[in-house]
Motif scaffolding. Structure first.
Motif, PDB file in Angstrom:
ATOM      1  N   CYS A 112      49.197  41.307  37.952  1.00  0.00           N
ATOM      2  CA  CYS A 112      48.305  40.671  36.990  1.00  0.00           C
ATOM      3  C   CYS A 112      49.050  40.195  35.735  1.00  0.00           C
ATOM      4  O   CYS A 112      48.777  39.117  35.227  1.00  0.00           O
ATOM      5  CB  CYS A 112      47.193  41.629  36.604  1.00  0.00           C
ATOM      6  N   HIS A 138      46.063  34.626  44.036  1.00  0.00           N
ATOM      7  CA  HIS A 138      45.789  35.854  43.280  1.00  0.00           C
ATOM      8  C   HIS A 138      44.447  35.749  42.552  1.00  0.00           C
ATOM      9  O   HIS A 138      43.654  36.686  42.555  1.00  0.00           O
ATOM     10  CB  HIS A 138      46.921  36.128  42.284  1.00  0.00           C
ATOM     11  N   CYS A 144      41.332  38.455  42.313  1.00  0.00           N
ATOM     12  CA  CYS A 144      41.344  39.390  41.185  1.00  0.00           C
ATOM     13  C   CYS A 144      40.417  38.922  40.057  1.00  0.00           C
ATOM     14  O   CYS A 144      40.657  37.898  39.411  1.00  0.00           O
ATOM     15  CB  CYS A 144      42.785  39.518  40.675  1.00  0.00           C
ATOM     16  N   CYS A 161      41.934  38.664  36.403  1.00  0.00           N
ATOM     17  CA  CYS A 161      42.729  37.460  36.155  1.00  0.00           C
ATOM     18  C   CYS A 161      41.854  36.211  36.130  1.00  0.00           C
ATOM     19  O   CYS A 161      42.161  35.250  35.423  1.00  0.00           O
ATOM     20  CB  CYS A 161      43.851  37.331  37.179  1.00  0.00           C
ATOM     21  N   GLN A 191      40.169  45.351  40.283  1.00  0.00           N
ATOM     22  CA  GLN A 191      40.653  44.689  39.086  1.00  0.00           C
ATOM     23  C   GLN A 191      42.150  44.413  39.119  1.00  0.00           C
ATOM     24  O   GLN A 191      42.604  43.392  38.658  1.00  0.00           O
ATOM     25  CB  GLN A 191      40.332  45.543  37.863  1.00  0.00           C
TER      26      GLN A 191
HETATM   27 ZN    ZN Z   1      45.126  39.987  38.553  1.00  0.00          ZN
END
Ligand code: ZN
Lengths: 154, 203
Positions: free
Chosen positions: A5, A31, A35, A38, B199
């Motif tokens: 991240c 990604h 996520c 993000c 997360q």
């Molecule tokens: Zn991320």
């Protein structure tokens, strides 16, 4: 390519600007698909881009109806008064008034010109500045930014 | 030969009303487009443009010819818009409007795709709609500065001049406004976020 991240969030600006090699961009895109943290960061970062995108929306042109209305309103409007030049004021004062009064007028006209310059500022002395300054913890952000080493953009 | 703006202004001051019509013809579209950055409602835009031009007409004697006429007009328009924004933000509601599915899609296009840049006018209209609602959630001064800096693309210097405040102050407000708007934007989008996965997840 495995990304974390922190790496993704650091690279978001280049990602949005399109200045990133395609392979990296694809990895970041992937990604972001996975996520949520993000994604939120990416949305924050994209603000300026979104504003610019909105600015490309076609603006309507003034309609004929509006132009007719506007011309009518202008017709009814009293004509503008030219702002008298300083020299003119002095001549007028000198011609019409006794010397003592002329001296007085000179002082008044000079001091009022001083306060009124530039003229359009006085005219437009919109509440803009006052309102902009109201309830303003002005320096806190600056100090914070300085302390945290964050740059204030542009 | 087509008379330049300064000549027309002088003609108006010498009593030729028609010359002001020519100035209006020449500049009304740009003033209109500027005001449209601030407000979406057409009637509203028209009222503000009309006010701007009437005010410009009456105070034409104060136009100092050291800068282009259109800059002077735009300055009057911007300050007029600002007063309106300030009035509105006093009675603004605080609830954040949620995004529609289409808006979410558009937002994600700009946020989540590499270097996404759409010339599609429909996408631009949606982006405009999102940003209008986003901006409405901010205090008037922040809206003002974001519109001038990020939508109109004015420099700090130009913005400071238009608002008649210091460049430092513009920088501070811009910085705060962007952070504020980013938070609002993330919150608007979050309302639509599908139930999230992990997360911290390397891909
Ligand atoms: Zn991320």
């Amino acid at each position: 390519m495995t990304l974390h991240c922190r790496q993704v969030q650091k690279a978001l600006r280049a990602f949005h600007d399109g200045t990133m090699p395609g392979e990296c961009a694809a990895a970041i895109e992937a990604h972001l698909g996975q996520c949520a943290g993000c994604r939120t960061a990416a949305r924050r970062q994209a603000l300026t881009k979104l504003l610019r995108a909105g600015s490309r929306a076609p603006a309507p042109a003034p309609s004929d109806f509006f132009m007719t209305r506007l011309r009518g309103a202008l017709q009814d409007c009293p004509p503008p008064q030219p702002a008298p030049a300083m020299a003119e004021l002095l001549v007028r004062a000198g011609l019409r008034l006794a010397p003592a009064m002329a001296a007085m007028a000179l002082i008044i006209s000079i001091s009022s010109a001083w306060f009124a310059a530039p003229a359009y500022n006085a005219l437009l002395a919109a509440p803009a500045e006052e309102l902009l300054l109201e309830d303003h913890p002005l320096s806190t952000d600056l100090i914070l930014a300085a302390l945290t080493g964050e740059t204030i953009e542009r | 030969m087509v008379p330049d703006d300064c000549t027309l202004v002088q003609n108006v001051l010498n009593g030729d009303k028609h010359s002001f019509d020519m100035l209006v013809e020449r500049h009304v579209t740009r003033v209109f487009q500027l005001v449209y950055r601030f407000f979406s409602n057409r009637q509203h835009v028209e009222d503000i443009v009309q006010d701007t031009l009437l005010q410009a007409y009456q105070s034409l004697g104060n136009y100092g010819q050291e800068r282009p006429f259109i800059h002077w007009l735009r300055t009057i328009a911007v300050r007029r818009c600002y007063r309106e924004l300030a009035l509105r933000s006093k009675r603004a509601e605080t609830a954040l409007p949620a995004l529609s599915g289409q808006e979410q899609e558009c937002l994600d296009h700009y946020c989540l795709q590499a270097g996404a840049r759409s010339e599609d006018p429909e996408a631009a209209l949606i982006a405009r709609d999102i940003t209008a609602r986003l901006l409405a959630a901010l205090p008037a001064r922040e809206q003002m500065v974001l519109i001038l800096r990020d939508v109109e693309g004015l420099s700090v210097r130009e913005t400071a001049r238009m608002m008649d405040i210091s460049q430092l102050h513009i920088k501070v407000v811009t910085h705060r406004a962007r952070r504020h708007a980013q938070t609002v934007l993330a919150a608007m989008a979050l309302g639509k976020e599908p139930h999230t996965r992990s997360q911290e997840q390397p891909v």
